[in-house]
Design a protein around this motif. Sequence first.
Motif: not given
Length: 178
Positions: A11-15, A47-53, A56-63, A73-79
Amino acid sequence: MSMDIQNIAIADLKPYQFSTTYLVRSDFRSLTDSVRRFGLLNPLIVRKDTMEVIDGKYRLSVLHTDGIETAPCVVLDLDEADAMVLHVQVNRYRSEVITKDLSRLVKRIIRTQKYTQDELMALFSTTEDEFQVLLQGTVIRQRNIPEHKYSHAWVPVESDSPEDFKIERPTGKPEQKK
């Protein structure tokens, strides 16, 4: 770069807002069957600051469809620029590319001025000619497709309609019309 693997609530993840790929129905069914049978073998990239995937959007959809509440999730601090580049790099070879969306994303990366065109060509394994096609946002109208020489990462796919043309990941040579 710091990398952290966490179980995160679905629920915390965003496309990802700049998605450039899609899966055909049969590939999505295969992915769904695999996730249901073996579990999630590859963590999502977030992406760490936005919680955007980012990947893995299709894997997320299945889950999500299966009512799974958390995902590794591999959480990366990316601009934003690095997130866009990573999205292209990890998805370019394994999904159907939406050329117009990829073109928009490449133009957006260039506008950040973080990467030069030469750097992006190297990161995306494209020739200068292929990169120019991405910048123009179209392939079919700019190239004599049967004569165009593609690098190993691009394969033209025949279609009955000149408006319905796409580039696919290599799976062998496409059949030629006689």
